[in-house]
Design an enzyme around this catalytic site. Structure first.
Site, PDB file in Angstrom:
ATOM      1  N   HIS A 164       0.842  -1.202   0.000  1.00 25.55           N
ATOM      2  CA  HIS A 164       0.000   0.000   0.000  1.00 25.55           C
ATOM      3  C   HIS A 164       0.874   1.249   0.000  1.00 25.55           C
ATOM      4  CE1 HIS A 164      -3.449  -2.583   1.737  1.00 25.55           C
ATOM      5  NE2 HIS A 164      -3.561  -2.462   0.422  1.00 25.55           N
ATOM      6  N   GLU A 167       1.805   3.629   3.044  1.00 26.68           N
ATOM      7  CA  GLU A 167       2.304   3.012   4.274  1.00 26.68           C
ATOM      8  C   GLU A 167       3.835   3.039   4.299  1.00 26.68           C
ATOM      9  OE1 GLU A 167       0.010  -0.645   4.505  1.00 26.68           O
ATOM     10  OE2 GLU A 167      -1.862   0.473   4.227  1.00 26.68           O
ATOM     11  N   HIS A 299       2.504  -3.700   6.833  1.00 26.01           N
ATOM     12  CA  HIS A 299       1.555  -2.609   6.557  1.00 26.01           C
ATOM     13  C   HIS A 299       1.604  -1.617   7.716  1.00 26.01           C
ATOM     14  CE1 HIS A 299      -0.950  -4.404   3.217  1.00 26.01           C
ATOM     15  NE2 HIS A 299      -0.225  -5.443   3.591  1.00 26.01           N
ATOM     16  N   GLU A 372       0.663  -4.739  11.131  1.00 26.34           N
ATOM     17  CA  GLU A 372       0.199  -3.368  10.983  1.00 26.34           C
ATOM     18  C   GLU A 372       1.026  -2.548  11.977  1.00 26.34           C
ATOM     19  OE1 GLU A 372      -1.944  -2.181   8.816  1.00 26.34           O
ATOM     20  OE2 GLU A 372      -3.384  -3.767   8.322  1.00 26.34           O
TER      21      GLU A 372
END
Ligand code: 0X9
Ligand code: CA
Ligand code: ZN
Length: 423
Positions: A164, A167, A299, A372
């Protein structure tokens, strides 16, 4: 091959008056530099089922709070959400409208860092171009192992960064790992042993077109997808983490609309970069056996360690036995103990389909996790924390990553089943 050359002005500061004007005009409505898209908050959302219903409209859920979610979506998405009974209101992020922070590594800078690491450690680090992005940038893998030019019979471990675009902290995580595993070699016995005993593949940025686009404006653009045009639509980009070839588009966990933030593409692996990474992973099958035993896909944000599956709330399916699930959970919890993240199955957040997690496990048999990273919530800067946190928040994951490298000889060892699975 053409490289979209970075603007010479990209690092120039927005004049104060213009910056203030942008803040004044944009922050109230659509708080992002990408026209038509905005950040929104929906209150009173508490269950995975509610969150999946929201995600199924094609918005990206950026953060899950105790009784609310933050999303990136278009004004059309808002209408659809409204008809489902979800009232979204504009959310003013702390830093989205800040100008790109020069403390973050650009793609050209990343390529220089990689070259330097390989030059400094030619015996244990090697660079491989495994494909090209849609806009023609090199997609690079760095292998770290002793006798690095030889394909030895060692457990292989994969680290994927920056599917992404926005990120950016995940690219810094790759830079950190490159230095940790090479500079630490011959200095730290534990690192030396792991570099000798594993073959480590770091893919420091699998979406360079998106990253560069996100950094190329006067402000961050809050961009998530790649930069591949879509036939019959003016909307750009596919969400790479909805484009993988396992149960693609199965379960309402992605958007079929090219303008959706979570657009799944027009076929599995239709995103140039996903196809290239998938081919790379399939290329690690030797004599019918996948050499990669464990992986992390990095991420941001929310400080979570997630394991498959994402396409179903079920723990076990025809493609995940109880022992396989228990192995993921035990390893996820063991790593989370080291970095303080929250461990959970990825669908505890919301349903996703076509994610790399589900494909790596179901198609390739690789025990794998999504990290994350920082921050835990939007107040820490969301996707755009200041670069002053990079050192702290990448080194924070050292011990967790080393734990995975350690268990990569046989992930089932963590539930005591090494004889049954790895004998
Ligand atoms: O939605 C995603 O792709 C990831 N979250 S993010 O905010 N970085 O976009 C989570 C993916 C977790 N994996 C699965 N759900 N399978
Ligand atoms: Ca090997
Ligand atoms: Zn992501």
């Amino acid at each position: 091959m053409h490289h979209a050359s970075p603007s010479p002005f990209r690092r120039s500061l927005v004049p104060v008056a213009v910056g203030a004007l942008l803040l004044g005009t944009l922050a109230t409505g659509s708080a992002t530099a990408e026209p038509g898209y905005g950040l929104y908050e929906i209150d009173g959302v508490t269950t995975p089922e509610e969150r999946s219903e929201i995600a199924a409209t094609g918005v990206a859920i950026d953060h899950v709070g105790e009784d609310s979610v933050l999303i990136t979506g278009s004004t059309e998405d808002l209408d659809e959400l409204d008809s489902l009974g979800y009232a979204a209101r504009a959310f003013e992020p702390a830093r989205t409208l800040a100008s790109p922070d020069p403390g973050y590594t650009t793609y050209p800078e990343l390529l220089e860092i990689i070259d330097q690491v390989v030059t400094d450690h030619p015996g244990i680090a090697a660079r491989e171009v495994f494909g090209r992005s849609h806009e023609g940038r090199d997609l690079v893998a760095v292998k770290i192992s002793d006798n690095v030019t030889v394909d030895e019979d060692r457990p292989e471990v994969l680290f994927v960064h920056s599917q992404h675009a926005r990120e950016h902290l995940t690219v810094e995580m790759a830079v950190y790992l490159l230095h940790l595993l090479t500079d630490g070699y011959g200095e730290e016995p534990r690192i030396t042993e792991l570099v000798d005993g594993r073959e480590i593949w770091i893919l420091p940025n699998v979406n360079p077109d998106g990253s560069e686009y996100d950094m190329a404006g006067d402000t961050w653009r809050n961009w998530r997808k790649n930069r591949q045009p879509n036939e019959g639509s003016s909307a750009i980009g596919t969400d790479m983490n909805r484009n993988w070839a396992y149960n693609w588009g199965c379960c309402g966990g992605s958007s079929g609309n090219p303008s959706g933030t979570t657009y799944r593409g027009d076929a599995p692996e239709s995103a140039t970069e996903v196809k290239a990474v998938a081919d790379f992973v399939r290329g690690r099958v030797v004599d019918g056996e996948q050499q990669i035993t464990a992986a992390i896909d990095f991420h941001t944000y929310s400080e979570l360690i997630l394991w498959p599956f994402g396409h179903t709330y079920d723990e076990t399916t025809g493609a995940m036995t109880q022992e396989e699930y228990d192995t993921h959970r035990a390893l996820g919890e063991y790593m989370a103990e080291a970095n303080g993240y929250t461990p959970q199955q990825s669908s505890d957040l919301y349903i996703t389909d076509g994610s790399i997690n589900d494909w790596l496990w179901a198609d390739q048999g690789i025990v794998n996790f999504t990290y994350e990273m920082y921050p835990r919530s939007a107040s820490g800067g969301g996707f755009y924390p200041p670069s002053s946190v990079i050192e702290r928040e990448t080194s924070r994951n050292e011990e967790a990553v080393l734990r995975l490298l350690d268990y990569a000889d046989c992930p089932y060892r963590i539930i005591g089943e090494q004889d049954a699975y790895c004998g």
